[in-house]
Design a protein around this motif. Structure first.
Motif: not given
Lengths: 481, 218
Positions: B196-197, B199-200
């Motif tokens: 997820v990080v 993706l950020l």
């Protein structure tokens, strides 16, 4: 739309261009409605009145008093508390379980509602996610306070054992806190961009810089939407089992301890159900407060209260069932020390608290919500307050009454919290309120872009959430916010 | 007359009681203790004591307690490690797991009964070997990753002789292993957080030149 200017605040120029202009919107969304939504959503970021500072001052005073109490505990040891060798957990651990419980409000409930595509919840997810992060931050302090010798924290790392549920708990809570923070942050990105674009140049430089940095250059492009959608889907799927596991691990701290009253396999699901139950109550209370203070009546309506109220009423039944299951099984056999435990709970020194919990926490809130006359915002909020109070008492009963059952033939110990414990609990509640207050000052308290794109205005009483057609709350490609 | 007989009976009863008290436990008893001279930390130590009377005749059905002086925090005293009942040859046996390193001054104690006096016996000090002079429980404390900072181990379970079926042995290992599935789950969860990080970072890296959504939206 008119510019919003508050006392001591800065303007939100409505005409300032933003990537959200010309978005895909939910049915019924008009430019005027959306402008009101943005104005209301961003107003707390721009306005700071005198009452706000008075409130902050009051909370800081309570926290300062709690720090004074904690200093007394550090200087003199745990002897200044009511904790002794036989009842070594009291208010601190009960509050720890309570705060970890209400932390389920946010992320778990928000993720479940997102996964089940409940559109009505879009207005309250942000508040729920606030509660999670803040409750975890506050709740995680209690084990350290309960340790007495806080300088021995490093021993947990140095001498911690994989086999110990205490170590599992540390990992579980840390994992949940990080996950919840990520889950809070992801849907905030478009709103940070909105704040970046809408807040005028009169806003402090640090605030504009913060929003610019936190918005990650969000312009609502299709690629960014795809990536954000994917990230939120991953977090939605991960956070539900993580949240369930956290409170299960908390319950194992009890059920894996050799104590008569903790000797039950129902604690895992019971703690998770209790956590969601108190979590829903926390959301309702916070929703009522912020709705009033931030003038969000148009966006947080009876629909949210009633639906969350129904959910809470359903959990009164689940909790009642779990209690019945627990007490009737042990009560039928009455093995070992259970007669003593049951007597102290039902007719002994804890009887008043126990029956207040059963009646006030499990029966009365259900009746308030199911009765159409009392199924109002005020009634549901009162029921939620009742649930919060009784669920704290329930944790107190588990901890204190459980440890009071003698392991050997000695007189049962007694426990009463001292002024130090009560002060520290008050300080923790004040810290919780302070963090929520500060969060509400920095972040929009409702997810503006999600409400605009996936919920829209309520068109009438017949369009209550219960009858709304389901719609995937994914981020529509090509739409902007 | 009846008063007289009553007084006589009471007097006789008192005399008998006094005589009984005076006679109880007066007969000598002798105790001998047999114990190993050394043991390893975590090992089960077997001890045996024999109780005989003054003529060397074995005394049966007597309770023998095996004790050793120990201290904990600010207190100390004899700790009963195990106990046994003498058989027809006067032998009582017991066993216990040694949990501290150093030396243990073992004693066998017979507290006496209505006939025989109390008796005690001691053996040579039991030397318990272990690493670092720590207690048994501290031996496995600390976050240690097998293969990383310690050889694969299942904690104290390995110190016992394997008993029972394979399934029973595997179940016996569970308390020591129960943390590992949780560690595995943590690795999976944190990997997903990492994704997820990433993706950020990708969101932040989307080029500004990409078409404005208002331009691509239908």
């Amino acid at each position: 739309m008119e510019a919003v200017t508050g006392a001591g605040g800065h303007a939100i120029p409505a005409t300032r261009p933003h990537a959200a202009d010309g978005v895909h919107a939910a049915p019924g969304v008009t430019p005027a409605w959306r402008a009101r939504l943005e104005e209301r959503g961003l107003a707390p970021l721009a306005r700071t009145g005198r009452r706000y500072w008075l409130w902050i001052g009051f909370l800081l005073a309570v926290i300062a008093w709690a720090l004074h109490a904690y200093q007394a505990q550090l200087e003199n040891g745990l002897i200044v508390t009511g904790l002794r060798d036989r009842i070594s957990w009291g208010v601190y651990i009960a509050s720890f379980v309570f705060f970890i419980g209400i932390s389920h409000a946010g992320t778990l409930l928000s993720a479940i509602l997102r996964v089940t595509r409940a559109r009505w919840q879009m207005s309250v997810t942000r508040m729920a996610e606030f509660i999670t992060v803040v409750a975890l931050m506050v709740g995680a302090l209690f084990p350290f306070i309960d340790m007495g010798r806080v300088d021995r924290i490093l021993n947990l790392v140095q001498y911690g054992r994989w086999q110990s549920p205490l170590l599992w708990d540390i990992f579980a809570i840390t994992t949940y806190l990080v996950g919840s923070t990520l889950y809070l942050y992801l849907p905030l990105i478009p709103d940070f961009a909105l704040a970046r674009d809408r807040l005028g140049p009169t806003a402090p430089a640090w605030r504009r810089a913060t929003y610019r940095l936190a918005a990650l250059g969000w312009r609502g492009t299709p690629a960014q939407r795809r990536l954000l959608d994917r990230a939120m889907t991953v977090m939605m799927c991960v956070i539900i089992p993580v949240a369930v596991s956290v409170h299960t691990v908390v319950s194992w701290i009890f059920s894996m301890t050799l104590r008569v009253a903790f000797n039950t396999t129902v604690f895992g699901p019971y703690f998770v159900a209790g956590a969601i139950f108190s979590g829903i109550a926390a959301i309702i209370v916070l929703m009522a407060v912020l709705r009033k203070l931030c003038h969000l009546e148009e966006f947080i309506t009876t629909t949210q209260f009633v639906n969350l109220g129904y959910l809470m009423a359903a959990f009164t039944l689940i909790m009642g069932y779990a209690n019945l299951n627990e007490y009737i099984t042990h009560g039928y056999k009455m093995e070992g020390a259970f007669p003593f435990h049951f007597a102290q709970l039902m007719t002994g020194p804890f009887a008043a608290l126990f029956w207040f919990y059963i009646v006030g926490g499990l029966v009365v809130p259900g009746f308030i919500i199911l009765n159409p006359r009392t199924r109002t915002i005020a009634g549901i909020t009162a029921a939620a307050v009742l649930v919060l109070v009784t669920m704290w008492l329930e944790r107190y009963l588990i901890v204190v009454a459980g440890l009071r059952v003698p392991l050997m033939a000695y007189e049962p110990a007694s426990y009463a919290p001292s002024w130090v414990e009560v002060s520290i609990l008050a300080g923790a509640l004040a810290l919780f309120a302070l963090l929520i207050t500060l969060f509400a000052k920095i972040f929009p308290v409702i997810s503006i872009w999600e409400v605009a794109e996936h919920r829209g205005p309520e068109l009438g009483p017949e369009t209550s959430a219960m009858h709304e057609p389901l719609r995937r709350p994914a981020i529509a490609e090509g739409s902007t916010t | 007359m009846s008063r007289f007989f009553s007084a006589v009976l009471v007097a006789l009863a008192m005399l008998a009681a006094t005589a009984g008290t005076a006679l109880a436990g007066s007969l000598p008893a002798r105790l001998t203790l047999t114990a190993p001279a050394a043991a390893a930390l975590g090992e089960t130590v077997s001890v045996r004591a024999q109780l005989v009377d003054g003529q060397g005749g074995p005394l049966r059905s007597a309770r023998i307690t095996f004790v050793a002086p120990m201290s904990f925090l600010n207190g100390g005293g004899d700790v009963a490690l195990t106990e046994g009942i003498t058989d027809k040859e006067g032998y009582a046996a017991g066993s216990f797991v040694v949990r501290v390193v150093g030396t243990l001054a073992l004693r066998a104690v017979f507290r006496g009964d209505e006939l025989y006096a109390a008796a005690e016996a001691s053996a040579q000090q039991l030397a318990i070997e272990g690493e670092g002079g720590h207690s048994f429980y501290a031996e496995h404390a600390g976050v240690r990753i097998p293969g990383l900072n310690e050889p694969p181990s299942f904690g104290q379970v390995l110190l016992m002789e394997p008993q029972g079926s394979l399934l029973a042995q595997m179940l016996a290992l569970w308390p020591a292993m129960s943390g590992w599935p949780i560690a595995g789950a943590l690795v999976v969860i944190w990997s997903l957080y990492g994704s997820v990080v990433l993706l950020l970072f990708k969101i932040a890296g989307v080029k500004r030149s990409e078409a404005r959504p208002s331009e691509v939206a239908p």
